[in-house]
Design an enzyme around this catalytic site. Structure first.
Site, short mmCIF file in Angstrom:
data_model
loop_
_atom_site.label_atom_id
_atom_site.label_comp_id
_atom_site.label_asym_id
_atom_site.label_seq_id
_atom_site.Cartn_x
_atom_site.Cartn_y
_atom_site.Cartn_z
N SER A 140 0.85 -1.19 0.00
CA SER A 140 0.00 0.00 0.00
C SER A 140 0.89 1.24 0.00
CB SER A 140 -0.87 0.02 1.26
OG SER A 140 -1.52 1.27 1.38
N TYR A 155 -1.07 -1.06 10.26
CA TYR A 155 -1.39 -1.36 8.85
C TYR A 155 -0.20 -0.98 7.97
CZ TYR A 155 -3.80 -1.12 4.31
OH TYR A 155 -4.16 -1.28 2.99
P1 NAD Z 1 -12.04 -5.25 0.68
O1 NAD Z 1 -12.33 -5.09 2.13
O2 NAD Z 1 -13.09 -4.90 -0.33
O3 NAD Z 1 -11.53 -6.73 0.36
C1 NAD Z 1 -10.75 -7.47 1.25
C2 NAD Z 1 -11.13 -8.94 1.10
O4 NAD Z 1 -10.30 -9.72 1.95
C3 NAD Z 1 -12.59 -9.22 1.51
O5 NAD Z 1 -13.23 -9.98 0.49
C4 NAD Z 1 -12.44 -10.01 2.80
O6 NAD Z 1 -13.49 -10.94 3.03
C5 NAD Z 1 -11.11 -10.70 2.56
N1 NAD Z 1 -10.48 -11.16 3.80
C6 NAD Z 1 -10.38 -10.50 4.98
N2 NAD Z 1 -9.76 -11.27 5.88
C7 NAD Z 1 -9.44 -12.45 5.25
C8 NAD Z 1 -8.80 -13.64 5.66
N3 NAD Z 1 -8.34 -13.79 6.91
N4 NAD Z 1 -8.66 -14.63 4.75
C9 NAD Z 1 -9.15 -14.49 3.48
N5 NAD Z 1 -9.75 -13.39 3.04
C10 NAD Z 1 -9.90 -12.38 3.93
O7 NAD Z 1 -10.72 -4.39 0.42
P2 NAD Z 1 -10.01 -3.91 -0.91
O8 NAD Z 1 -10.04 -2.43 -0.91
O9 NAD Z 1 -10.48 -4.66 -2.09
O10 NAD Z 1 -8.50 -4.31 -0.54
C11 NAD Z 1 -7.81 -5.38 -1.11
C12 NAD Z 1 -6.35 -5.27 -0.69
O11 NAD Z 1 -5.82 -4.03 -1.15
C13 NAD Z 1 -6.11 -5.28 0.82
O12 NAD Z 1 -4.92 -5.99 1.09
C14 NAD Z 1 -5.94 -3.82 1.15
O13 NAD Z 1 -5.21 -3.62 2.34
C15 NAD Z 1 -5.20 -3.35 -0.08
N6 NAD Z 1 -5.26 -1.91 -0.33
C16 NAD Z 1 -6.45 -1.31 -0.54
C17 NAD Z 1 -6.47 0.06 -0.78
C18 NAD Z 1 -7.76 0.81 -1.02
O14 NAD Z 1 -7.74 2.05 -1.00
N7 NAD Z 1 -8.88 0.15 -1.26
C19 NAD Z 1 -5.27 0.79 -0.78
C20 NAD Z 1 -4.08 0.11 -0.57
C21 NAD Z 1 -4.08 -1.24 -0.35
#
Ligand code: NAD
Length: 249
Positions: A140, A155
């Site tokens: 991230s 985080y």
């Molecule tokens: P999201 O919350 O929509 O998706 C996360 C998914 O991970 C969900 O489907 C959830 O059920 C699953 N999950 C949670 N715990 C789990 C576990 N123990 N085992 C298996 N699955 C699990 O979030 P997103 O925005 O799609 O994020 C996806 C990734 O991108 C994450 O790693 C997040 O930290 C990273 N990220 C997101 C952003 C953003 O702005 N959206 C920015 C930087 C990084």
């Protein structure tokens, strides 16, 4: 087709608004067969059905070594190989340093960092046998700039750990034909930010971004397709910023 006959695993891919599912859709559109892994409550089988026939959804909590190994085994049994792993599962918590409890720390680091290690360990032996594979890990911008938007310092630490882990795996497995790279998303509109930022705050953030908008899930999916495919055949240990210019360094 870019990913014809490739078998891909995506962790945390069941949320239909998430980065994982958008990537599943784009990988499938380029010819890959996708296994969506997620928690039972997220209904990975339902998400896989949305992709169309031939794809599968499996329940796997990435913090459990047994569940990661079982999921990889199930994919191998069904398709015979694993070409792509997208380590996408992650959770965040808005916390200040002094408020992070031991349980908070474990929860956030376990999903992003331990999960990335365990799922990589689950697929690497088969990729070694094939002498090919591409692993894309999700860090991230928070790791690079020290948080400051949504997630707490734990985080940022988890996501910085992912960068180190991915780079070290890239070094270790390059001679097996296995590439390991990271994406560093900026602020992308998914469920992870829902209810956590007002429209006004989102507008203020967008004003500071050179491309003048928050990211969309497909912005990330495109970067993952690139790293997963042979288009990036000489890229390993790379950190690919997908942040609209939010951080230029
Ligand atoms: P999201 O919350 O929509 O998706 C996360 C998914 O991970 C969900 O489907 C959830 O059920 C699953 N999950 C949670 N715990 C789990 C576990 N123990 N085992 C298996 N699955 C699990 O979030 P997103 O925005 O799609 O994020 C996806 C990734 O991108 C994450 O790693 C997040 O930290 C990273 N990220 C997101 C952003 C953003 O702005 N959206 C920015 C930087 C990084």
């Amino acid at each position: 087709m870019l990913l014809k006959d490739r078998i891909a695993i995506i962790t945390g891919g069941a949320g239909l608004n998430g980065l994982g599912f958008a990537t599943a859709r784009m990988l499938a559109a380029h010819g890959a067969t996708v296994a969506i892994l997620d928690l039972e409550s997220a209904n990975p089988a339902g998400a896989a059905a949305e992709l169309g026939p031939g794809h599968i959804g499996l329940v796997a909590n990435v913090t459990s070594k047994a569940q990661c190994d079982a999921a990889a085994e199930a994919v191998l049994k069904r398709y015979g190989r694993i070409d792509i792993l997208f380590n996408n599962a992650g959770i965040t918590q808005p916390r200040k340093t002094l408020d992070i409890s031991a349980a908070d720390y474990d929860m956030v680091l376990d999903v992003s960092l331990r999960g990335t290690l365990l799922m990589s360990q689950a697929v690497l032996p088969s990729m070694q046998r094939q002498q090919s594979g591409s692993i894309v890990c999700t860090s991230s911008v928070s790791a690079q700039r020290g948080g400051g938007i949504l997630g707490g310092p734990h985080y940022s630490a988890a996501k910085a750990g992912v960068l180190g882990l991915a780079r070290a795996m890239a070094r270790e497995f390059g001679s097996d034909g296995i590439r390991v790279n990271c994406i560093t998303p900026g602020l992308i509109a998914t469920d992870i930010i829902r209810g956590k930022l007002t429209e006004e705050r989102k507008g203020e953030i967008a004003e500071q971004i050179p491309l003048a908008r928050l990211g969309r899930a497909d912005d990330i999916a495109g970067a993952v397709v690139f790293l997963a495919s042979d288009l990036s055949s000489y890229c390993t240990g790379v950190t690919l910023d997908v942040n609209g210019g939010m951080l230029i360094h």
